[in-house]
Design a protein around this motif. Sequence first.
Motif, PDB file in Angstrom:
ATOM      1  N   SER A  37      -1.775  10.860  -1.191  1.00 11.82           N
ATOM      2  CA  SER A  37      -0.723   9.848  -1.133  1.00 11.82           C
ATOM      3  C   SER A  37      -0.182   9.697   0.295  1.00 11.82           C
ATOM      4  CB  SER A  37       0.389  10.241  -2.099  1.00 11.82           C
ATOM      5  OG  SER A  37       1.519   9.456  -1.884  1.00 11.82           O
ATOM      6  N   VAL A  71      -4.859   9.242   9.528  1.00  9.09           N
ATOM      7  CA  VAL A  71      -4.829   9.918   8.222  1.00  9.09           C
ATOM      8  C   VAL A  71      -4.548  11.409   8.361  1.00  9.09           C
ATOM      9  CG1 VAL A  71      -6.211   8.301   6.864  1.00  9.09           C
ATOM     10  CG2 VAL A  71      -7.352  10.026   8.233  1.00  9.09           C
ATOM     11  N   ALA A  88       1.071   4.251  -2.858  1.00 10.80           N
ATOM     12  CA  ALA A  88       1.009   5.684  -2.551  1.00 10.80           C
ATOM     13  C   ALA A  88       2.169   6.423  -3.204  1.00 10.80           C
ATOM     14  CB  ALA A  88       1.018   5.892  -1.038  1.00 10.80           C
ATOM     15  N   LEU A 142      -2.627   7.772   2.463  1.00  5.26           N
ATOM     16  CA  LEU A 142      -2.587   6.330   2.197  1.00  5.26           C
ATOM     17  C   LEU A 142      -1.373   5.708   2.877  1.00  5.26           C
ATOM     18  CD1 LEU A 142      -3.630   6.101  -1.551  1.00  5.26           C
ATOM     19  CD2 LEU A 142      -4.887   5.278   0.441  1.00  5.26           C
ATOM     20  N   CYS A 161      -6.682   5.151  -5.814  1.00  2.67           N
ATOM     21  CA  CYS A 161      -5.629   5.659  -6.700  1.00  2.67           C
ATOM     22  C   CYS A 161      -6.022   5.491  -8.159  1.00  2.67           C
ATOM     23  CB  CYS A 161      -4.316   4.932  -6.448  1.00  2.67           C
ATOM     24  SG  CYS A 161      -3.596   5.342  -4.863  1.00  2.67           S
ATOM     25  N   GLY A 173      -7.288   1.278  -1.162  1.00  2.41           N
ATOM     26  CA  GLY A 173      -6.304   2.278  -1.568  1.00  2.41           C
ATOM     27  C   GLY A 173      -6.030   2.206  -3.060  1.00  2.41           C
ATOM     28  N   TYR A 174      -5.949   0.973  -3.565  1.00  2.85           N
ATOM     29  CA  TYR A 174      -5.681   0.775  -4.994  1.00  2.85           C
ATOM     30  C   TYR A 174      -6.824   1.349  -5.828  1.00  2.85           C
ATOM     31  CZ  TYR A 174      -4.118  -1.580  -9.232  1.00  2.85           C
ATOM     32  OH  TYR A 174      -3.668  -1.837 -10.492  1.00  2.85           O
ATOM     33  N   LEU A 207       0.838  -1.208   0.000  1.00  2.00           N
ATOM     34  CA  LEU A 207       0.000   0.000   0.000  1.00  2.00           C
ATOM     35  C   LEU A 207       0.871   1.256   0.000  1.00  2.00           C
ATOM     36  CD1 LEU A 207      -2.722   1.380   0.109  1.00  2.00           C
ATOM     37  CD2 LEU A 207      -2.773   1.044   2.577  1.00  2.00           C
TER      38      LEU A 207
END
Lengths: 280, 390
Positions: B282, B155, B80, B285, B242, B238-239, B76
Amino acid sequence: MNLIKELAQRDQVFSFMMPSVSPVDVRHGPILYLEDVSVSFDGFKAINNLNLTIDDGELRCIIGPNGAGKTTMMDIITGKTRPDEGSVWFGSRHNLLQMNEPEIASLGIGRKFQKPTVFEALTIFENLELAMASDKRVLPTLTARMNGEKRDRIEEVLTIIGLETQRYQRAGVLSHGQKQWLEIGMLLMQQPRLLLVDEPVAGMTEQEMERTAELLTRLAGHKSSHGRQSVVVVEHDMGFVRSIARTVTVLHQGSVLAEGSMDKVSSDPKVVEVYLGEGH
Amino acid sequence: MSDLISSHQAPSANAVNSRHWLAQPFTEKATQRFLLVLLGAVALVSVLHLAFPEGHPLHVSTYTVTLLGKYLCYALLAVAVDLIWGYLGILSLGHGAFFALGGYAMGMYLMRQIGDRGVYGNPDLPDFMVFLNWDSLPWYWHGFDMAWFAFAMVVLAPGILALVFGFLAFRSRVTGVYLSIITQALTFALMLAFFRNEMGFGGNNGLTDFKDLLGFDLRSDATRLGLFIGSGLALAVGYILCRAIVSSKLGRVSVACRDAEARTRFLGYRVERVQLFVFVISAMLAGVAGAFYVPQVGIINPGEFSPLFSIEVVVWVALGGRATLYGAVIGALLVNYAKTVFTGIMPDAWLFALGALFVLVTVFLPQGIAGLMQQRFRRRPEPTAEENAA
């Protein structure tokens, strides 16, 4: 008179109280107005007391030997370079010296670079998509969606620049001349009020040159939804300039040497001297 | 550099979107395939772990599950980094800082969860504070006993640092090598700061000796499996996020900023804001990756801020292949697996092996493993949405 009338209208906000993103004010004629602009780099005066006025809807050619300050002038208009002194106005309302590049661009000044710069990793369609007049802030860009209207607009420009069959190819594979055309297409997508075109026919064939000349003359004075388009062309190629120019401005050592019709300018002894002195 | 990267993306991968930006990734063949493999692998490992008793040849041990969970966190983090390096051209050599900050936020929560079960039995103060003779919690430790606050900080802390740092850097148009160097300095400065006991983050030893997370015992097999699955899901989410960004119009603007920044400005885009936005996402993440990492390894210390670690992350991405996202995942998994094996056999040789790997990949595989795969399995390009519509 207009101003007095306006002041009498108590139900409206006075125009001079409006925020500076309001539309370009060309009621007084010029769309671009440079006054006593000077800029120097390390002591070298690239622009020296330059005065230049471009009327709304005009097609103006700017010529001059290398180092005459043509590109620097474009840099100043688009906000890339700040002059040491002088003032630059877009219409009679917008002081360009108080704005940065994106602000000036969204005001309606489009620029084509001398060296064609397109986004080579993106397809031709995507290049035009990014150039399209739209809300360019981050979140609206993130959530932007393609629709029929936008697609039609892109298709229209693809046809004008003659790249419709290559729309899904990467811009990196295009020839030099095609890149020039794509960049002109990107300018058209922006729907600018003023187009600054730096050496548009460099690396073009005779035929491509003719088409470019035709396109530029068609664009100047063209009425779009937000007003007439004006075009400023910087060019070295005298034949090309002769084929499109109505008014020509000759720059030399950072200031205006002569201005007028092509015939008048080319018979001006000062101009002849500068060009002959350069070995032309 | 742009030439190398540009050939990564098949034109079909950039189908101009007519859907909602978050829905776009689910329509992409490559993303569907990636999610299928990832979630399939996570499910398979879980089933093998649960269905077979210890000692059975098909059994996956808790140790392996946790190790894989750690790899998924690294993956992950790599995604990022690829988001900003591959698509925006910002080479961050300090992304470990955001990873570590997320980890520390999680670590602080876990410390507060220990309560009076610590060595000194102080219900409020973590052991290291008692040891340093502090009599009350520093102000910035307040709130970390609440899970929602701590998870928000996972975060927010990296996000706010990235916002401030990015605002200053991008506004002054610092890019390229200079930016890389400042990010490296950033993580180094944070490492030195976190090493100090007075900072109140456990100094050299960091935070450790965790007991439980949301009431689940961290040493139990079930919690470990849960954390592994959580890491897998975090990577998947996360993928997708993105992917959604890079296939949106903003993604194309990012590529435009990467390849011709000045041109993008003259089109009316605020390049520095695009950079800031993507940079902050980014960093967040990376923070999430750090938060899943810490309970699995059981410790967070200033070593995670080490500049070397951040550089290693960049090597994973370069090896896997830039500007593909899945390449970053492959790179992170492969290099870390190799690291586990190598450091087991010859601990001293690992750094040399890593360096050699980096040099070889740069010379022979400039587009990384993903580029190699694209060459090998070159199919006819899939028709884009536009061509389908036509």
